[in-house]
Design a protein around this motif. Sequence first.
Motif, PDB file in Angstrom:
ATOM      1  N   TYR A 146      51.903  17.188  21.778  1.00  0.00           N
ATOM      2  CA  TYR A 146      52.319  18.033  22.905  1.00  0.00           C
ATOM      3  C   TYR A 146      53.385  17.274  23.689  1.00  0.00           C
ATOM      4  O   TYR A 146      53.097  16.312  24.386  1.00  0.00           O
ATOM      5  CB  TYR A 146      51.114  18.339  23.799  1.00  0.00           C
ATOM      6  CG  TYR A 146      51.315  19.505  24.754  1.00  0.00           C
ATOM      7  CD1 TYR A 146      50.792  20.759  24.453  1.00  0.00           C
ATOM      8  CD2 TYR A 146      52.018  19.355  25.940  1.00  0.00           C
ATOM      9  CE1 TYR A 146      50.954  21.831  25.309  1.00  0.00           C
ATOM     10  CE2 TYR A 146      52.193  20.418  26.813  1.00  0.00           C
ATOM     11  CZ  TYR A 146      51.663  21.658  26.495  1.00  0.00           C
ATOM     12  OH  TYR A 146      51.838  22.718  27.352  1.00  0.00           O
ATOM     13  N   HIS A 159      55.068  20.398  17.416  1.00  0.00           N
ATOM     14  CA  HIS A 159      56.070  19.741  16.581  1.00  0.00           C
ATOM     15  C   HIS A 159      56.806  18.637  17.332  1.00  0.00           C
ATOM     16  O   HIS A 159      57.728  18.026  16.796  1.00  0.00           O
ATOM     17  CB  HIS A 159      57.093  20.766  16.079  1.00  0.00           C
ATOM     18  CG  HIS A 159      56.490  21.820  15.200  1.00  0.00           C
ATOM     19  ND1 HIS A 159      56.183  23.096  15.657  1.00  0.00           N
ATOM     20  CD2 HIS A 159      56.106  21.787  13.904  1.00  0.00           C
ATOM     21  CE1 HIS A 159      55.654  23.794  14.671  1.00  0.00           C
ATOM     22  NE2 HIS A 159      55.591  23.029  13.599  1.00  0.00           N
ATOM     23  N   SER A 160      56.412  18.383  18.549  1.00  0.00           N
ATOM     24  CA  SER A 160      57.099  17.388  19.362  1.00  0.00           C
ATOM     25  C   SER A 160      56.695  15.976  18.952  1.00  0.00           C
ATOM     26  O   SER A 160      55.559  15.737  18.548  1.00  0.00           O
ATOM     27  CB  SER A 160      56.760  17.597  20.840  1.00  0.00           C
ATOM     28  OG  SER A 160      57.306  16.564  21.633  1.00  0.00           O
ATOM     29  N   ASN A 184      58.427  26.013  27.956  1.00  0.00           N
ATOM     30  CA  ASN A 184      59.081  25.608  26.707  1.00  0.00           C
ATOM     31  C   ASN A 184      60.380  24.846  26.958  1.00  0.00           C
ATOM     32  O   ASN A 184      61.288  24.860  26.134  1.00  0.00           O
ATOM     33  CB  ASN A 184      59.377  26.843  25.843  1.00  0.00           C
ATOM     34  CG  ASN A 184      58.115  27.571  25.429  1.00  0.00           C
ATOM     35  OD1 ASN A 184      57.180  26.939  24.935  1.00  0.00           O
ATOM     36  ND2 ASN A 184      58.079  28.870  25.637  1.00  0.00           N
ATOM     37  N   LYS A 204      46.659  18.372  19.074  1.00  0.00           N
ATOM     38  CA  LYS A 204      47.971  18.505  18.457  1.00  0.00           C
ATOM     39  C   LYS A 204      49.020  17.829  19.341  1.00  0.00           C
ATOM     40  O   LYS A 204      48.851  17.704  20.555  1.00  0.00           O
ATOM     41  CB  LYS A 204      48.317  19.982  18.262  1.00  0.00           C
ATOM     42  CG  LYS A 204      48.593  20.748  19.550  1.00  0.00           C
ATOM     43  CD  LYS A 204      48.996  22.179  19.262  1.00  0.00           C
ATOM     44  CE  LYS A 204      49.355  22.929  20.549  1.00  0.00           C
ATOM     45  NZ  LYS A 204      49.755  24.328  20.292  1.00  0.00           N
ATOM     46  N   THR A 216      54.506  23.420  21.055  1.00  0.00           N
ATOM     47  CA  THR A 216      54.466  23.944  19.692  1.00  0.00           C
ATOM     48  C   THR A 216      53.675  23.076  18.717  1.00  0.00           C
ATOM     49  O   THR A 216      53.283  23.537  17.657  1.00  0.00           O
ATOM     50  CB  THR A 216      55.897  24.090  19.132  1.00  0.00           C
ATOM     51  OG1 THR A 216      56.497  22.785  19.031  1.00  0.00           O
ATOM     52  CG2 THR A 216      56.740  24.974  20.044  1.00  0.00           C
ATOM     53  N   LEU A 226      61.780  22.407  24.330  1.00  0.00           N
ATOM     54  CA  LEU A 226      62.048  22.893  22.970  1.00  0.00           C
ATOM     55  C   LEU A 226      63.522  22.699  22.610  1.00  0.00           C
ATOM     56  O   LEU A 226      64.386  22.625  23.483  1.00  0.00           O
ATOM     57  CB  LEU A 226      61.701  24.372  22.858  1.00  0.00           C
ATOM     58  CG  LEU A 226      60.219  24.739  22.761  1.00  0.00           C
ATOM     59  CD1 LEU A 226      60.071  26.245  22.670  1.00  0.00           C
ATOM     60  CD2 LEU A 226      59.578  24.085  21.555  1.00  0.00           C
ATOM     61  N   ASP A 228      56.805  20.905  25.477  1.00  0.00           N
ATOM     62  CA  ASP A 228      56.926  21.496  24.149  1.00  0.00           C
ATOM     63  C   ASP A 228      55.518  21.661  23.595  1.00  0.00           C
ATOM     64  O   ASP A 228      54.938  20.722  23.057  1.00  0.00           O
ATOM     65  CB  ASP A 228      57.761  20.617  23.230  1.00  0.00           C
ATOM     66  CG  ASP A 228      57.827  21.171  21.803  1.00  0.00           C
ATOM     67  OD1 ASP A 228      57.278  22.265  21.561  1.00  0.00           O
ATOM     68  OD2 ASP A 228      58.413  20.507  20.923  1.00  0.00           O
TER      69      ASP A 228
END
Length: 359
Positions: A308, A330-331, A42, A306, A328, A45, A326
């Motif tokens: 990444y 959302h990157s 992570n 998604k 999540t 992040l 990252d």
Amino acid sequence: MLPVAFLLVPAAYFSLWPVPIEPVAWHAPKAPGYAGVHAPNNKLLGLHNISLDGEAGPEYVALGPDGLLYTGVASGRILRMKQDGSGRQVFSTTGGRPLGMAFDEGGGLVVADAIKGLLSIAKDGEVTVLADAVEGDPIRFAEGAVVARNGKIFFTDASTRFAPAQWGGTTEAATLDVFEQSCTGRVLEYDRAAKAARVVAKGLCFANGIALSGDDETLFVSESGRYRVWKIAVAAQGLDVAHQSAQARVLLDNLPGYPDNLTRGLGGRIWLGLGGQRNDLDLMAEWPSMRRVALRIPRIFWALPKPYGHVIAFTEDGKVVADLQDPTGHSPLTTGATETVDRLYIHNADAKSLGWIAQ
């Protein structure tokens, strides 16, 4: 008869509707996933974000000799700002899509513009086209650029098949090129004294980022469509990388994502952005007809992985020394990284801000 017609129409569409690619079969290596030096983490992040006030897509970030940051955005503008994001202003406008950048010894900015070709931008923002063709052949998709100490400029022409100016932008042109796999990307050299460009190497499947070795003898080139990074001698002349040669070898192979921008960092390391995870395209590698069908499907129905976030750093001998992720979802689309003493700026192709993390 009506139900039969309802079946025949979509069948004809998916099998006969023309697409712009002539796909080539190839063998995609099994994706390595996230393991070993690329084990999940992570570390990317919590990005700090510098707002671009309505601009989007800082696909490449260069640190100027004046200590300021320079980045090209989707509008065709090149923004200039202090390292904390303050004092932002429009430095120049290319009228195209500025991507890779580098500064020459005189402090001028060299830009690989996907629409316009290889550009030089003076300190007052005036734009000059250095090269929009090589040996009479148009430069269709200038991507990355780097300047050697002797003043020669090395840059990539990602595809000679699909020009962003003709195919609705860089994303669509890149998608078509990677789907086709005809490997028409090339590495070019521009000699300012001769005012001419030449082909250093060709046969790359979407030639993308580029960087020079410390001794200026070797080029590092990311080949997005084949998930690898090459080492290519600057002295090569029209070398086809499809054929074995002592002047070119693969340094990093079978990466977990699409390799994008390359930048020199601190301590001799080189940063590489991985612009997205590998996906079902690998499964269609040996089936050109499947890729034709896939392009007939409206993009809203594509099963995309998604987002990444992923950037890595490696040494000139290919040892990965940093890996930041990252996972999540959302990157932004991490196309590269630019390193300063206290910050790492994250390039991205579609975000409305410039992200960074503290070093």
